[in-house]
Design a protein around this motif. Structure first.
Motif, PDB file in Angstrom:
ATOM      1  N   GLY A   1      42.350  31.016  40.657  1.00 57.16           N
ATOM      2  CA  GLY A   1      41.605  31.214  41.898  1.00 57.16           C
ATOM      3  C   GLY A   1      42.231  32.289  42.781  1.00 57.16           C
ATOM      4  N   LYS A   2      41.972  32.163  44.076  1.00 54.72           N
ATOM      5  CA  LYS A   2      42.418  33.189  45.012  1.00 54.72           C
ATOM      6  C   LYS A   2      43.721  32.803  45.706  1.00 54.72           C
ATOM      7  N   LYS A   3      44.443  31.869  45.153  1.00 55.05           N
ATOM      8  CA  LYS A   3      45.685  31.416  45.757  1.00 55.05           C
ATOM      9  C   LYS A   3      46.657  32.576  45.946  1.00 55.05           C
ATOM     10  N   GLY A   4      47.198  32.676  47.133  1.00 53.02           N
ATOM     11  CA  GLY A   4      48.193  33.700  47.435  1.00 53.02           C
ATOM     12  C   GLY A   4      47.637  35.010  47.930  1.00 53.02           C
ATOM     13  N   GLN A   5      46.328  35.200  47.849  1.00 51.81           N
ATOM     14  CA  GLN A   5      45.735  36.452  48.318  1.00 51.81           C
ATOM     15  C   GLN A   5      45.500  36.430  49.822  1.00 51.81           C
ATOM     16  N   GLN A   6      45.582  37.608  50.434  1.00 52.49           N
ATOM     17  CA  GLN A   6      45.284  37.786  51.847  1.00 52.49           C
ATOM     18  C   GLN A   6      44.137  38.781  51.990  1.00 52.49           C
ATOM     19  N   PRO A   7      43.141  38.480  52.836  1.00 53.99           N
ATOM     20  CA  PRO A   7      42.069  39.465  53.066  1.00 53.99           C
ATOM     21  C   PRO A   7      42.662  40.768  53.600  1.00 53.99           C
ATOM     22  N   HIS A   8      42.217  41.891  53.059  1.00 54.01           N
ATOM     23  CA  HIS A   8      42.765  43.180  53.447  1.00 54.01           C
ATOM     24  C   HIS A   8      41.706  44.257  53.234  1.00 54.01           C
ATOM     25  N   PHE A   9      42.033  45.481  53.631  1.00 55.51           N
ATOM     26  CA  PHE A   9      41.141  46.614  53.383  1.00 55.51           C
ATOM     27  C   PHE A   9      41.980  47.867  53.210  1.00 55.51           C
ATOM     28  N   HIS A  10      41.387  48.862  52.553  1.00 55.07           N
ATOM     29  CA  HIS A  10      42.053  50.135  52.307  1.00 55.07           C
ATOM     30  C   HIS A  10      41.338  51.224  53.100  1.00 55.07           C
ATOM     31  N   THR A  11      42.099  52.117  53.669  1.00 55.55           N
ATOM     32  CA  THR A  11      41.527  53.089  54.609  1.00 55.55           C
ATOM     33  C   THR A  11      41.122  54.413  53.973  1.00 55.55           C
ATOM     34  N   SER A  12      41.544  54.675  52.735  1.00 58.93           N
ATOM     35  CA  SER A  12      41.315  56.029  52.219  1.00 58.93           C
ATOM     36  C   SER A  12      40.812  56.082  50.779  1.00 58.93           C
ATOM     37  N   PHE A  13      40.483  54.933  50.186  1.00 59.56           N
ATOM     38  CA  PHE A  13      40.002  54.984  48.807  1.00 59.56           C
ATOM     39  C   PHE A  13      39.175  53.742  48.482  1.00 59.56           C
ATOM     40  N   ASP A  14      38.299  53.904  47.473  1.00 59.91           N
ATOM     41  CA  ASP A  14      37.554  52.785  46.890  1.00 59.91           C
ATOM     42  C   ASP A  14      38.334  52.257  45.693  1.00 59.91           C
ATOM     43  N   GLU A  15      38.164  50.991  45.400  1.00 59.82           N
ATOM     44  CA  GLU A  15      38.739  50.399  44.192  1.00 59.82           C
ATOM     45  C   GLU A  15      37.623  50.155  43.180  1.00 59.82           C
ATOM     46  N   GLN A  16      37.885  50.486  41.930  1.00 60.90           N
ATOM     47  CA  GLN A  16      36.908  50.308  40.862  1.00 60.90           C
ATOM     48  C   GLN A  16      37.388  49.229  39.893  1.00 60.90           C
ATOM     49  N   PHE A  17      36.443  48.432  39.397  1.00 58.16           N
ATOM     50  CA  PHE A  17      36.787  47.332  38.488  1.00 58.16           C
ATOM     51  C   PHE A  17      35.784  47.277  37.339  1.00 58.16           C
ATOM     52  N   GLU A  18      36.293  46.839  36.194  1.00 59.62           N
ATOM     53  CA  GLU A  18      35.453  46.544  35.043  1.00 59.62           C
ATOM     54  C   GLU A  18      35.908  45.224  34.443  1.00 59.62           C
ATOM     55  N   VAL A  19      34.966  44.325  34.230  1.00 59.30           N
ATOM     56  CA  VAL A  19      35.281  43.026  33.634  1.00 59.30           C
ATOM     57  C   VAL A  19      35.211  43.176  32.121  1.00 59.30           C
ATOM     58  N   LEU A  20      36.345  43.073  31.459  1.00 65.47           N
ATOM     59  CA  LEU A  20      36.406  43.226  30.008  1.00 65.47           C
ATOM     60  C   LEU A  20      36.127  41.917  29.277  1.00 65.47           C
ATOM     61  N   ALA A  21      36.505  40.802  29.896  1.00 62.62           N
ATOM     62  CA  ALA A  21      36.237  39.481  29.316  1.00 62.62           C
ATOM     63  C   ALA A  21      36.320  38.449  30.434  1.00 62.62           C
ATOM     64  N   GLY A  22      35.527  37.380  30.313  1.00 59.71           N
ATOM     65  CA  GLY A  22      35.550  36.333  31.324  1.00 59.71           C
ATOM     66  C   GLY A  22      34.660  36.661  32.512  1.00 59.71           C
ATOM     67  N   THR A  23      34.923  35.994  33.616  1.00 60.42           N
ATOM     68  CA  THR A  23      34.112  36.149  34.827  1.00 60.42           C
ATOM     69  C   THR A  23      35.022  36.376  36.021  1.00 60.42           C
ATOM     70  N   ALA A  24      34.713  37.417  36.785  1.00 61.23           N
ATOM     71  CA  ALA A  24      35.508  37.754  37.962  1.00 61.23           C
ATOM     72  C   ALA A  24      34.775  37.313  39.226  1.00 61.23           C
TER      73      ALA A  24
END
Length: 358
Positions: free
Chosen positions: A42-65
């Motif tokens: 799960g999301k244990k340990g994560q803190q809500p945040h944002f980045h000021t100068s770039f986008d993040e890209q993701f691809e799910v290779l297996a499973g569910t995000a």
């Protein structure tokens, strides 16, 4: 320092991360990693945040995000790509399912910014490295790490100026107590020794200098110049012997000081040179050990790495290392920061130097 194929493992959470591309490979334009999450952390340990100068890209290779974007939870299955835009509060993808999640994450910058990307790489190496030793990030360690990510990233809920103030104060305290954004045993390209003595140290420092590798090489190998560009640290330099024509065997006595009220004296001997990529030095006196300078041409200048493994024989440092080792590490950091700053200013001034190809 991370390299493509380097795999980090957190034995506590079971998360595994592999570097695919690093800032070094892309000349500061981006980096990519693959992450394997076990079922259900799960999301244990994560803190809500944002980045000021770039986008993040993701691809799910297996499973569910599953991820949180501007307060809205979203789920993406295998074979799909998605992005998290800059300046949008979010939680990075996590695994809330019953199957492993295999994810690729990458960042591409509109303008190269190698320092910022390497701060993220150091963040990952340090976090995973400490976890592998069974340690979690405490408040001061987090502050030291988070400060290096600013102004590229901020937490949600506290204004950016206030965060810079808070993390600035906490990070300064953390550094004084020995916390670092990068540890030699995780970042060095060489395996860390197994220290048995409290007064043995291992440092790994990295500079990015906007000058040619030949200019940087001459500055570093001509130790007699240190009082000119590294004068905040080097008080005296005395050449004892010239060595061979290529510079190997040259011996120089130096006297240095740091941010603490004591001075050290030791002899530096050049024992190996590969022009203009590597210089190996041996020291005797108040500091006994071996240091390796490695230089590499990169876009916009030269990457400098210094792997330094001294044993303190100066009586004060030797006796107090069991109790004040973090303070002496802080003193080393201060000295190296002055070196990077001084070399930047020296080379920016285009000061003439004699050519000395080793």
């Amino acid at each position: 320092m991370a390299h493509p194929g380097t795999t980090l493992h957190d034995p506590i959470s079971g998360v595994q991360l592999t570097f695919i591309q690093t800032a070094r490979d892309t000349q500061g334009r981006g980096f990519a990693v693959e992450i394997l999450y076990p079922p259900g952390p799960g999301k244990k340990g994560q803190q809500p945040h944002f980045h000021t100068s770039f986008d993040e890209q993701f691809e799910v290779l297996a499973g569910t995000a599953t991820y949180l974007l501007d307060g809205v939870e979203q789920t993406v299955g295998a074979g799909n790509r998605f992005s998290i835009p800059q300046n949008i509060p979010h939680l990075n993808p996590y695994n809330a399912g019953s199957e492993p999640l295999h994810l690729r994450q990458w960042v591409e910058l509109p303008q190269p910014d190698r320092r910022m990307l390497e701060a993220f790489e150091d963040f990952l190496e340090t976090g995973f490295g400490l976890a592998a030793e069974g340690r979690r990030l405490g408040l001061l360690q987090k502050a030291v790490l988070f400060q290096t990510l600013q102004p590229g990233s901020y937490m949600v809920g506290i204004s950016a100026p206030l965060q810079r103030l808070i993390f600035g104060v906490l990070a300064a305290l953390g550094r004084m107590l020995g916390y670092r954004p990068r540890y030699a045993r995780f970042a060095s390209s060489e395996p860390a020794p197994n220290h048995k003595l409290a007064h043995e140290y291992h440092f790994y420092d990295r500079w990015l200098i906007p000058a040619s590798i030949e200019q940087v090489w001459e500055s570093i190998t001509q130790i007699e110049l240190y009082t000119q560009w590294w004068g905040q640290v080097y008080d005296e330099v005395e050449r004892l012997s010239e060595g061979h024509q290529n510079g190997v065997g040259a011996r120089t006595r130096v006297k240095v000081h740091g941010s603490l009220p004591y001075k050290l004296s030791f002899v530096v001997e050049s024992v190996e040179m590969e022009w203009p990529q590597m210089l190996v030095v041996k020291t005797t006196g108040d500091l006994v050990g071996t240091g390796v300078w490695r230089l590499r041409s990169v876009e916009g200048g030269t990457e400098v790495g210094y792997d330094w493994r001294p044993r303190a024989e100066f009586l004060l440092v030797r006796l107090l290392s069991p109790f004040l080792k973090p303070l002496f590490r802080y003193n080393h950091d201060w000295c190296m920061q002055q070196g990077e700053k001084g070399l930047l200013e020296w080379l920016a001034g285009a000061r003439p130097m004699k050519s000395a190809r080793a």
